[in-house]
Design a protein around this motif. Sequence first.
Motif, PDB file in Angstrom:
ATOM      1  N   PHE A  13      34.228  36.485  42.310  1.00  0.00           N
ATOM      2  CA  PHE A  13      33.957  35.628  41.148  1.00  0.00           C
ATOM      3  C   PHE A  13      32.478  35.303  41.068  1.00  0.00           C
ATOM      4  N   ARG A  14      32.102  34.730  39.944  1.00  0.00           N
ATOM      5  CA  ARG A  14      30.725  34.291  39.735  1.00  0.00           C
ATOM      6  C   ARG A  14      30.698  32.788  39.542  1.00  0.00           C
ATOM      7  N   LEU A  15      29.690  32.194  40.116  1.00  0.00           N
ATOM      8  CA  LEU A  15      29.474  30.780  39.919  1.00  0.00           C
ATOM      9  C   LEU A  15      28.326  30.665  38.925  1.00  0.00           C
ATOM     10  N   ARG A  16      28.582  30.012  37.781  1.00  0.00           N
ATOM     11  CA  ARG A  16      27.507  29.865  36.793  1.00  0.00           C
ATOM     12  C   ARG A  16      26.567  28.739  37.234  1.00  0.00           C
ATOM     13  N   PRO A  17      25.363  28.687  36.634  1.00  0.00           N
ATOM     14  CA  PRO A  17      24.406  27.640  37.042  1.00  0.00           C
ATOM     15  C   PRO A  17      24.976  26.236  36.891  1.00  0.00           C
ATOM     16  N   ASP A  18      25.936  26.039  35.948  1.00  0.00           N
ATOM     17  CA  ASP A  18      26.536  24.704  35.815  1.00  0.00           C
ATOM     18  C   ASP A  18      27.711  24.511  36.791  1.00  0.00           C
ATOM     19  N   TRP A  19      27.856  25.453  37.709  1.00  0.00           N
ATOM     20  CA  TRP A  19      28.875  25.421  38.759  1.00  0.00           C
ATOM     21  C   TRP A  19      30.299  25.642  38.249  1.00  0.00           C
ATOM     22  N   SER A  20      30.429  26.151  37.037  1.00  0.00           N
ATOM     23  CA  SER A  20      31.764  26.560  36.599  1.00  0.00           C
ATOM     24  C   SER A  20      32.006  27.969  37.143  1.00  0.00           C
ATOM     25  N   VAL A  21      33.267  28.296  37.303  1.00  0.00           N
ATOM     26  CA  VAL A  21      33.608  29.571  37.935  1.00  0.00           C
ATOM     27  C   VAL A  21      34.097  30.577  36.899  1.00  0.00           C
ATOM     28  N   GLU A  22      33.588  31.779  37.033  1.00  0.00           N
ATOM     29  CA  GLU A  22      33.978  32.833  36.098  1.00  0.00           C
ATOM     30  C   GLU A  22      34.609  33.973  36.890  1.00  0.00           C
ATOM     31  N   TYR A  23      35.858  34.243  36.617  1.00  0.00           N
ATOM     32  CA  TYR A  23      36.533  35.342  37.316  1.00  0.00           C
ATOM     33  C   TYR A  23      36.314  36.634  36.533  1.00  0.00           C
ATOM     34  N   PRO A  24      36.233  37.757  37.232  1.00  0.00           N
ATOM     35  CA  PRO A  24      36.009  39.014  36.519  1.00  0.00           C
ATOM     36  C   PRO A  24      37.163  39.279  35.573  1.00  0.00           C
ATOM     37  N   LYS A  25      36.838  39.908  34.462  1.00  0.00           N
ATOM     38  CA  LYS A  25      37.885  40.234  33.493  1.00  0.00           C
ATOM     39  C   LYS A  25      38.780  41.333  34.058  1.00  0.00           C
ATOM     40  N   GLU A  26      39.911  41.515  33.417  1.00  0.00           N
ATOM     41  CA  GLU A  26      40.829  42.600  33.763  1.00  0.00           C
ATOM     42  C   GLU A  26      40.020  43.886  33.901  1.00  0.00           C
ATOM     43  N   ARG A  27      40.075  44.496  35.074  1.00  0.00           N
ATOM     44  CA  ARG A  27      39.174  45.645  35.261  1.00  0.00           C
ATOM     45  C   ARG A  27      39.870  46.839  35.866  1.00  0.00           C
ATOM     46  N   PHE A  28      41.185  46.741  36.066  1.00  0.00           N
ATOM     47  CA  PHE A  28      41.868  47.854  36.704  1.00  0.00           C
ATOM     48  C   PHE A  28      42.781  48.568  35.720  1.00  0.00           C
ATOM     49  N   PRO A  29      42.425  49.775  35.324  1.00  0.00           N
ATOM     50  CA  PRO A  29      43.284  50.509  34.400  1.00  0.00           C
ATOM     51  C   PRO A  29      44.521  51.023  35.137  1.00  0.00           C
ATOM     52  N   PRO A  30      45.632  51.267  34.394  1.00  0.00           N
ATOM     53  CA  PRO A  30      46.790  51.889  35.035  1.00  0.00           C
ATOM     54  C   PRO A  30      46.346  53.187  35.706  1.00  0.00           C
ATOM     55  N   THR A  31      46.752  53.370  36.940  1.00  0.00           N
ATOM     56  CA  THR A  31      46.212  54.479  37.730  1.00  0.00           C
ATOM     57  C   THR A  31      47.324  55.341  38.316  1.00  0.00           C
ATOM     58  N   ALA A  32      47.109  56.634  38.276  1.00  0.00           N
ATOM     59  CA  ALA A  32      48.022  57.558  38.952  1.00  0.00           C
ATOM     60  C   ALA A  32      47.296  58.198  40.111  1.00  0.00           C
ATOM     61  N   LEU A  33      47.892  58.101  41.293  1.00  0.00           N
ATOM     62  CA  LEU A  33      47.367  58.865  42.427  1.00  0.00           C
ATOM     63  C   LEU A  33      48.129  60.175  42.422  1.00  0.00           C
ATOM     64  N   PHE A  34      47.401  61.262  42.285  1.00  0.00           N
ATOM     65  CA  PHE A  34      48.028  62.565  42.135  1.00  0.00           C
ATOM     66  C   PHE A  34      47.685  63.442  43.335  1.00  0.00           C
ATOM     67  N   ALA A  35      48.716  64.046  43.924  1.00  0.00           N
ATOM     68  CA  ALA A  35      48.517  64.975  45.053  1.00  0.00           C
ATOM     69  C   ALA A  35      47.938  64.299  46.291  1.00  0.00           C
ATOM     70  N   ILE A  36      48.224  63.008  46.468  1.00  0.00           N
ATOM     71  CA  ILE A  36      47.853  62.411  47.751  1.00  0.00           C
ATOM     72  C   ILE A  36      48.881  62.863  48.789  1.00  0.00           C
ATOM     73  N   LYS A  37      48.572  62.649  50.043  1.00  0.00           N
ATOM     74  CA  LYS A  37      49.397  63.172  51.129  1.00  0.00           C
ATOM     75  C   LYS A  37      50.368  62.097  51.643  1.00  0.00           C
ATOM     76  N   PRO A  38      51.441  62.502  52.285  1.00  0.00           N
ATOM     77  CA  PRO A  38      52.425  61.527  52.773  1.00  0.00           C
ATOM     78  C   PRO A  38      51.821  60.452  53.683  1.00  0.00           C
ATOM     79  N   CYS A  39      50.819  60.822  54.510  1.00  0.00           N
ATOM     80  CA  CYS A  39      50.202  59.811  55.376  1.00  0.00           C
ATOM     81  C   CYS A  39      49.522  58.742  54.528  1.00  0.00           C
ATOM     82  N   ASP A  40      48.891  59.183  53.446  1.00  0.00           N
ATOM     83  CA  ASP A  40      48.210  58.223  52.581  1.00  0.00           C
ATOM     84  C   ASP A  40      49.211  57.386  51.791  1.00  0.00           C
ATOM     85  N   LEU A  41      50.325  57.993  51.438  1.00  0.00           N
ATOM     86  CA  LEU A  41      51.402  57.226  50.813  1.00  0.00           C
ATOM     87  C   LEU A  41      51.871  56.140  51.786  1.00  0.00           C
ATOM     88  N   ALA A  42      52.038  56.544  53.043  1.00  0.00           N
ATOM     89  CA  ALA A  42      52.470  55.574  54.059  1.00  0.00           C
ATOM     90  C   ALA A  42      51.446  54.458  54.214  1.00  0.00           C
TER      91      ALA A  42
END
Lengths: 261, 364
Positions: B90-119
């Motif tokens: 998060f960010r603290l503004r100069p007036d000490w209010s807190v600003e959380y980052p906006k939605e930043r994670f798009p729907p994601t597909a992990l493709f062709a990862i390996k079983p160990c990484d799935l685990a």
Amino acid sequence: MMRRKLKVAVFKFASCSGCQLQILNMEDELLTLTDAVEFTYFLEASRATAPGPYDVAFIEGSISTPEQEELVRRVREESRILVAMGACATAGGIQALRNWLRLDDVKRAVYPNPEWVKALEHSKPVAEVVKVDYELRGCPVSKERLLSFIKQVLVGRKPYLRREALCMDCRRKGNVCVMVAKGIPCLGPVVQEGCGAICPTFGRGCYGCFGPSIDARPEALASRLREVGMKDRDVARLFKGFTGWSEKFRKVINELEGGAR
Amino acid sequence: MVSGGIYSGKFGELRKLFNALRLRGYRVIAPKLEDGVIRLKEVTSFDEVPYGWEDIQAPGKYSVREGGKHFRHGPDAPKRILYPPRLELFRLRPDWSVEYPKERFPPTALFAIKPCDLASISVMDRVQGGIGDPYYLALRKKLIIIVENCVEPGATCFCSTMGTGPEARDGFDIAYTRLDDNLVVFRPGSDLGVELLSELNIEPATDEVLRKYYDALKNASLKAKAPFELERLPDELELGLNSPVFKEVAERCFGCAGCNMVCPTCFCFDVIDEPELDGGAVRVRVWDGCFSYTYAEVAGGNFRKDLWARYRHWVLHKFAYWVRQFGVFGCVGCGRCITWCPAGIDLRETIKSVVEWVRSRGGG
């Protein structure tokens, strides 16, 4: 915000001025910075100077002459926080390569009248002469770290800068290990982070300008490099480059070179 | 109509699957060859996935060659995506209010990862998910996983010993296996997986295909073994606390924490407050690691001042404490800490030696 400006001084000793230039290179931040900071002694930026005491003194360069020893002691007396800035101030710099040679030979090789040159036996890091409160490493020092340091002093906290091996930062950044994938010798595993892993980012091994990391084991890296086929001489040269005179690297170099000094 | 079960189709169906993910708006993250290394990165075309390449891994060594049948994984684990190396909290503004980052994670597909990484994702679900890390959970809930079973494990792989591969058991949307150049076996693991597979031209696997499939995976599981067994391992390792092996191995260790960084489950972090000139500040979370000197440093001292103690702690955490903390091993047998160790230290050998030391003293 009304507060007293931080009085900052920048002193140059045996150095190339590249670290001081990093301050002037903070082009985007410099104007805001000068609202909070007053550079009372910074000859690279202005010939106008004001006397001490200083809140923060940045020392660039190694201590190579008796006059410099005297001057840095005076700076220490005048400064609340003394910061050694760059590879020269923190480890003796490239010029510390002369520390492995005889001073007279070096003087004769460089100067037509060597007897006029009054130099110390060794090019020394500042900490060998006075107490150093903080070190900002690198050749040159990292602009980002320098700025972060100043910002932290400004808010009145004890500056926190990570001092772990470069590998961590390099891998966080998403670089591929050049040792593993390309067989390139790299000092990253024993060198302090802070540069943003510039050299490995461009496919080069770390040259070690930030000097040993907090708990560095250069002796283990040296034996690995020898194990994969590097000659002792080449390993020694790798460590010697920028921060060879740092205590930890010096020890390894001396062992590799057969105990000279 | 696809339901549960095993299906087979041609290689081209994989391309269709890839494109279907993109059409549904997923950011697809997949293996991608970059500068001689297989990375895990966003890919926009199926052709970027390095089919036809293979990696060659050994302690402290990695390379790739064209013409191989199967790739494994490079240095990047899903952790890099789900638990980013540097995350602004998060960010603290100069007036000490807190600003959380906006939605930043798009729907994601992990493709062709390996079983160990799935685990490793299921381990993270217990650790980061278990404590309710909102940053992790935000990414996790938008994740779809297409896993590629490993027909040819690499030389540093030991998923078979860890029980995480070479075949993915659960936790995926689709698992596929390339049996030969033009024969792919598909298994759905979720409703979404069933839905996606319904769009492909595949059919229930014949007995012949099934036989080939099971043979291939059985063969693979024989290869991905470490020289130790899991049964009683946590207890045996704890009995080995005083084994000289840790000190001997740590003599070769640089303490660079590279293993912490490439490990798909290592979760240690540092939180840093970065003040700004305007009076505000940013709080960031960065990956840290138990190999670093400062990690166990507190006011007045350090719990693990010596590198060998840090090395021992890492091994024991992965193979003993983790089991007691989270109910699973902290190691998934991917072998990244072996391949990507610049000192070429082999974790499997350490464990084997400690267990031998314990047994030689009548313990275990």
